[in-house]
Each structure stands twice: as structure tokens, then as C-alpha cells.
Design an enzyme around this catalytic site. Structure first.
Site: not given
Length: 374
Positions: A124, A135, A214, A243, A245, A267
Site C-alpha cells: 500500500e 494514514a 476510502n 459500518g 468506513h 484493513d
């Protein structure tokens, strides 16, 4: 010595529906027969429990108190924690960090993959948009570079499976092509791309969207952006069904529009399964409160505390998806995205007996890996 097992009295979840009072026969770790009703000979009676294919998580940073960037042992600990929650195949997700650190972590993944504990690595970063870095530390990001990519691919020793790229960056389309040529899945994510730039990324060979909606910016009817480009493509679509993201209505929308491409991911970070408190995500400090993980300095979500069994449970109980659709999002679709669906991802004759037994409340009661109780 051959090991034979029959699991009977189950609600067996197949790709196209459910067999009530079903049974599955396993021989030396492989599914050899599937049926319903009484079975001849000894069998383990599951008493009406659900039997699903083992979950496949394409995006996991930690769990059980373990951060995968800390050591090979911590990486293994996180994988084992998620296995207890039904994840029988895992990609370890590595944050954008200095290239030397990524190469070291990729060597850990290669060792664990060789030992059969994980499928491989997901990078990532570092080829992400600073505007949508989430992040990730901006100083660890870099423009797509074929030479850097070659270094990372070599460090992965054949176990680098997916890489997230922001398609609008200079050189991104070339790197996506290089990934495809190397047999690595290119994913689009952490991007500030327009619809057209994302469309170009998919045309260049990207086949996966990293946590859809996201770190992909906003969208509207005149500027739909990368999320809608992903939906409009043939790409597989990761979603974090916790519930937090993504709103449930969007999960339902994606399931209606592209059920065969929907992929649940966790994740997950080290806090998963532990509780609220202060944790790390790579080289970032994270605070978890009420199960939500956010950067200590800032408001960005920093991964999740989700497990795959909870993603499936939420999909059925709160999103309203049929269990076979939820199961496909957790198993069959990620298997196809990685090109390993000839071996795993469904309860079918000839496939490896990676299985999850869920009780009537959809909680994990047992996990089998290649026919053995884990």
C-alpha cells in the site's frame, strides 16, 4: 497415511446457493464429494451450523496486538490471529516506508509464504497521492519509478501479489503496465484522480480498487471520480464493511451492481481483537476509541479493527445480503482477483478444504485449513 473426514448436518454455502442438511467429504485436504441427507459411515455432525469456504483477506496490517511491520514473528502472530477468525488465506499489507525497510519486510513475507502461512504481500505504497495519503506518511511516498518497483518485486521473491498505485501520478501508467507484465495485480487507490485518469489506470492493466470510496476523494454527478470509474470498470472492488468506513447503502449498491466483483477486506491493524487504546500502524501512532482507529495527530481513519467473520456477519445482518453473496465477497471473489480460484475460494469438488464453520448466530466455531482443524 490418507486422512478422510466427512462434515455432515451442515448448511453448506455454495457459490449459487445453500444445501440444507448438507455434507462435505474431505480426502487428504481436498474436497472430494458434496451432497445432502444421510451419509454412510462415520461423520462429524455439525448440528445445523453453516459451512463456508475459508475467508481470503487481501488487506491486513495487523491483529491480536501484532503490527506486521515490527518483525517476522509479529507478522506471523497477526496472521494466526486472523486465522482464528476464519481467514485461511492472507495478504500482508505493508505501509509506505523507506524502500530499505519495505525490502526487509518483504523478505519476512517471502519466508512466511514459503512456509505456507501467507499468500504474499500487498504494498500500500509508496506510489500514492499525497493529497489522499490517509494514514500514510507523506515523506514516505514517491512518484512511480520502474527501478524502485523492480527492487521491490525482487525483494518479494515471487510473493509480491498486489501493489496500490495512484493513477494520476507521473509514470503511474507505465508502472501499472510493468506490474501486469510481472504477474502482480495493480490496484488503484489513495488517489486524487479524475474519472478519466482512473479509467486510464484500469485501461493500463489495473484490476483492483483498494478500499473503494476510502482515500478516493468525493464524487458527484458531474465529476464522478475514481470510485465510480472503478464501478464502471471490470475491476474487483475492495470494501471495508465495518459500518465506519462505508455506509451500508453503498455496500448494498455495489452488491447489486457488481456482486461478482465485491471483495470484503479488513484493513485491520494491531488493535483488532484487543480493544481501545494506543497502537501503531507502521510508523504512525494510532488511537482506537469505540473500535474506531484514527491517527493520534489528525482525524484520518487509520485502518480498522474488523475481522473477516464480522464483515460477513454484518453483510448478512445489517446490509441485508444473502449469505452466498457475503461468502463470495469474503472468499470466491478475492480468490478470482488473485487468480487462485482453481484451488480455493469455494466449496467445490477438487478444491482445497479451507473451510469455516459458523454457528447459528454466524460466529466462528471452527476453522479448517487443508482439511485440518486449525
Amino acid at each position: 497415511m490418507r486422512k478422510q473426514t466427512v462434515l455432515a448436518g451442515a448448511r453448506v454455502v455454495l457459490p449459487d446457493g445453500v444445501i440444507d442438511d448438507g455434507w462435505v467429504e474431505i480426502d487428504d485436504g481436498t474436497i472430494v464429494a458434496i451432497g445432502s441427507g444421510r451419509v454412510a459411515g462415520p461423520a462429524s455432525d455439525l448440528g445445523g451450523s453453516w459451512l463456508l469456504p475459508g475467508f481470503i483477506d487481501l488487506h491486513m496490517h495487523g491483529g491480536g496486538g501484532y503490527d506486521v511491520t515490527r518483525s517476522a514473528d509479529a507478522m506471523a502472530g497477526a496472521v494466526r490471529f486472523h486465522r482464528s477468525r476464519g481467514t485461511t488465506k492472507t495478504l500482508v499489507s505493508l505501509m509506505a516506508q523507506p524502500i530499505a525497510a519495505l525490502c526487509t519486510q518483504l523478505s519476512w513475507v517471502a519466508a512466511l509464504s514459503t512456509a505456507g502461512l501467507v499468500l504474499g504481500a500487498h504494498l500500500e505504497g509508496p506510489f500514492l497521492s499525497e493529497a489522499r495519503c490517509g494514514a500514510q506518511r507523506p515523506e514516505n511516498l514517491s512518484l512511480p519509478d520502474p527501478l524502485v518497483l523492480r527492487t521491490l518485486v525482487e525483494a518479494g521473491q515471487g510473493f509480491l501479489r498486489t501493489v496500490t498505485v495512484a493513477p494520476e501520478l507521473p509514470g503511474a501508467l507505465e508502472v501499472i503496465g510493468d506490474l501486469t507484465a510481472a504477474g502482480v495485480v495493480a490496484a488503484l487507490g489513495h488517489t486524487n484522480a479524475t474519472y478519466e485518469q482512473a479509467e486510464a489506470g484500469f485501461a493500463a492493466g489495473a484490476t483492483l480498487a483498494t478500499h473503494l470510496f476510502n482515500a478516493m476523494g468525493t464524487f458527484n454527478h458531474r465529476a464522478p471520480g475514481p470510485s465510480i470509474a472503478a464501478l464502471d470498470s471490470a475491476a474487483y472492488l475492495e470494501m471495508i464493511n465495518d459500518g465506519v468506513h462505508v455506509h451500508e447503502s453503498l455496500t448494498r449498491l455495489v452488491a447489486r451492481a457488481a456482486a461478482d466483483r465485491l471483495i470484503f477486506i479488513t484493513d485491520a491493524i494491531s488493535a483488532t481483537g484487543v480493544g481501545d487504546g494506543q497502537y501503531t500502524l507502521g510508523d504512525q501512532s494510532v488511537v482506537v476509541a469505540d473500535g474506531q482507529a484514527r491517527l493520534q495527530h489528525g482525524h484520518s481513519l487509520a485502518g480498522s479493527t474488523l475481522t473477516m467473520d464480522e464483515a460477513v456477519r454484518r453483510a448478512i445482518k445489517y446490509v441485508g445480503l444473502p449469505i452466498e453473496v457475503a461468502s463470495a465477497a469474503a472468499s470466491g471473489n478475492p480468490a478470482r482477483a488473485l487468480g487462485i480460484d482453481d484451488e480455493v475460494g469455494a466449496i467445490e469438488i477438487g478444491k482445497i478444504a479451507d473451510l469455516v464453520i459458523l454457528d447459528r448466530a454466524l460466529g466462528v466455531s471452527a476453522v479448517l485449513v487443508a482439511g485440518d482443524f486449525s
